[in-house]
Design a protein around this motif. Sequence first.
Motif, PDB file in Angstrom:
ATOM      1  N   ILE A  19       0.841  -1.202   0.000  1.00  0.00           N
ATOM      2  CA  ILE A  19       0.000   0.000   0.000  1.00  0.00           C
ATOM      3  C   ILE A  19       0.873   1.247   0.000  1.00  0.00           C
ATOM      4  CG2 ILE A  19      -1.805   1.246   1.235  1.00  0.00           C
ATOM      5  CD1 ILE A  19      -2.656  -1.461  -0.005  1.00  0.00           C
ATOM      6  N   LEU A 253      -1.756   4.659   8.200  1.00  0.00           N
ATOM      7  CA  LEU A 253      -2.021   4.217   6.829  1.00  0.00           C
ATOM      8  C   LEU A 253      -2.650   2.830   6.853  1.00  0.00           C
ATOM      9  CD1 LEU A 253      -1.653   4.561   3.717  1.00  0.00           C
ATOM     10  CD2 LEU A 253       0.576   3.438   3.991  1.00  0.00           C
ATOM     11  N   GLN A 255      -5.843   0.422   4.204  1.00  0.00           N
ATOM     12  CA  GLN A 255      -6.297   0.253   2.824  1.00  0.00           C
ATOM     13  C   GLN A 255      -7.800   0.104   2.758  1.00  0.00           C
ATOM     14  OE1 GLN A 255      -5.256  -3.926   1.264  1.00  0.00           O
ATOM     15  NE2 GLN A 255      -4.096  -3.796   3.198  1.00  0.00           N
ATOM     16  N   PRO A 261      -4.871   3.268  -0.856  1.00  0.00           N
ATOM     17  CA  PRO A 261      -4.432   3.801   0.431  1.00  0.00           C
ATOM     18  C   PRO A 261      -5.508   4.629   1.111  1.00  0.00           C
ATOM     19  CG  PRO A 261      -2.779   4.176  -1.285  1.00  0.00           C
ATOM     20  CD  PRO A 261      -4.027   3.727  -1.976  1.00  0.00           C
TER      21      PRO A 261
END
Length: 558
Positions: A19, A253, A255, A261
């Motif tokens: 990602i 972060l 997904q 992302p």
Amino acid sequence: MKTDIQIARECQLEHIYEIASQLGIDSEKIEPYGRYMAKLPVSLINEEKVRQSRLILVTAISPTRAGIGKTTCSIGLTLGLNKIGKRAIVALREPSLGPCFGIKGGAAGGGYAQVLPMDKINLHFTGDFHAVTSAHNTISALLDNYIYQHRKDGFSLREIYWKRVLDVNDRALRNVVTGLRGDGVVSETGFDITSASELMAILCLATSEEDLQHRIENILLGITADSKPFRVRDLGVAGAITVLLRDALSPNLVQTTEHTPAFIHGGPFANIAHGCSSVLATKMAMTYGDYVVTEAGFGADLGAEKFFDIKCRKAGLQPRLVVIVATTQGLKMHGGVDIALINEPNIQGLKEGLKNLNRHINNMQGFGQPVVVTLNRYHSDPDEEIEIVRKNCEDLGVGFAVNEAFLKGGEGAIELAQTVVDTIERIQPLPIHFAYPENDSIEGKIEKVCKRIYGASGVEFTKTGKKKLEAIRDIFADDKDIARYPVCIAKTQFSFSADSTRYGSPEGFTIRIRDLILNCGSEMIVAIAGDMLRMPGLPKSPQAERITIENGEIEGLS
């Protein structure tokens, strides 16, 4: 129909390194939390790229018990934008355990428009909420200890403003007494939910580690016996609290269900706080995305107003467009239809409920923003009712699109994505028209929000509200920074008014301000309207009764 967590299990998650690589970020620069989550260093933010990115705000009509689906729409729009060839990223808030175990069961989107891994995001995630809770209550313990240890020196606080927090809905903790049986100094206090903590607001508004510590130093804890402000810097512990929040400052972060992302960071509620994800996460997303979708909590009268008047004003952000989310069921409830009947056709109720939508449209246009309305479609929605909403929007000159991302993922949001892009390309951005000038008085700022945004006919302060107002004026009369603070009105999310039972588009009401809380760290003044409480209670049948583990899998987080 499959549950959100069943759909989440279908998705073969990509490693977080993959990602990050989509963003061009080397694995050495991220701090992984397991295989599918990571924190990114603030140093990756590029202000020049931030200025070039197109920021889109997703907000909604006033929420009802029927639900709206704002997070699902935000994720769906991002997926739709990627489907039509745009580089899009979503930046959202983190879920609170309070609502997850209370009324919602989860807040990571829904259906085929989710952020993943949804179970971890909904539960402990990367520990940000726990860090805020621990840091906040550490200040409480250090303050109580300071008062206890210095009482023989003649030190005392005439008023203590700092309470404790917990990320659980617990009405029994709203008012408590500490220090009984000789264990410290007896004091009346209470708990707020962690989302209402000033530290949560600070986390979401801070722009660097240095700014974080500076804001923590400025937190106002109380007023001394000789009418002097007492702050965290007077305790000498700002460094320790910053240490507790250091990791939490970095954006998270993850997904989406389509492996794009997503940044999830910070979690203030919009009915009791400013209701936006962190400035750092927004700017991180804008560094790597040509289009960035973010949301503000609850209806546009709460989250969107605070997004503009607090977050954008302080961070210098300039959104390009506002998306207002609605459902036919929600509109019918605002039109006076009983919740048991909202799945049945009711054109008259729908048309009456459009008054709520149209007031929100007018408010967003008042901020100088182009508007697109999206209808989260349910299987029971008649085409005739959808066309009524579409025609209403066309008559007002705003874009309209149906969103079916819940069932179809990005494919179901292509119409919405294209409408958003076309509108952005057609209309040049205008500077934000804030609801009030920065140099207005506290009363003036509150009155302008109440009248211009809520539609109130007037504002009145209770005896306590007046007392707090006078104290701020007397003690901080020469503080020019406080004079520029925006106001953050804590109010029911269910109505433009402060009465949660007044759905639709009420008029002729007065907003009663019963308390003012001076947040010198987050640099805002919180005004408590009506009967709003900063520690929610649990419903008669909390979602916790349905959350369990079966065959090694979590159930009920949807």
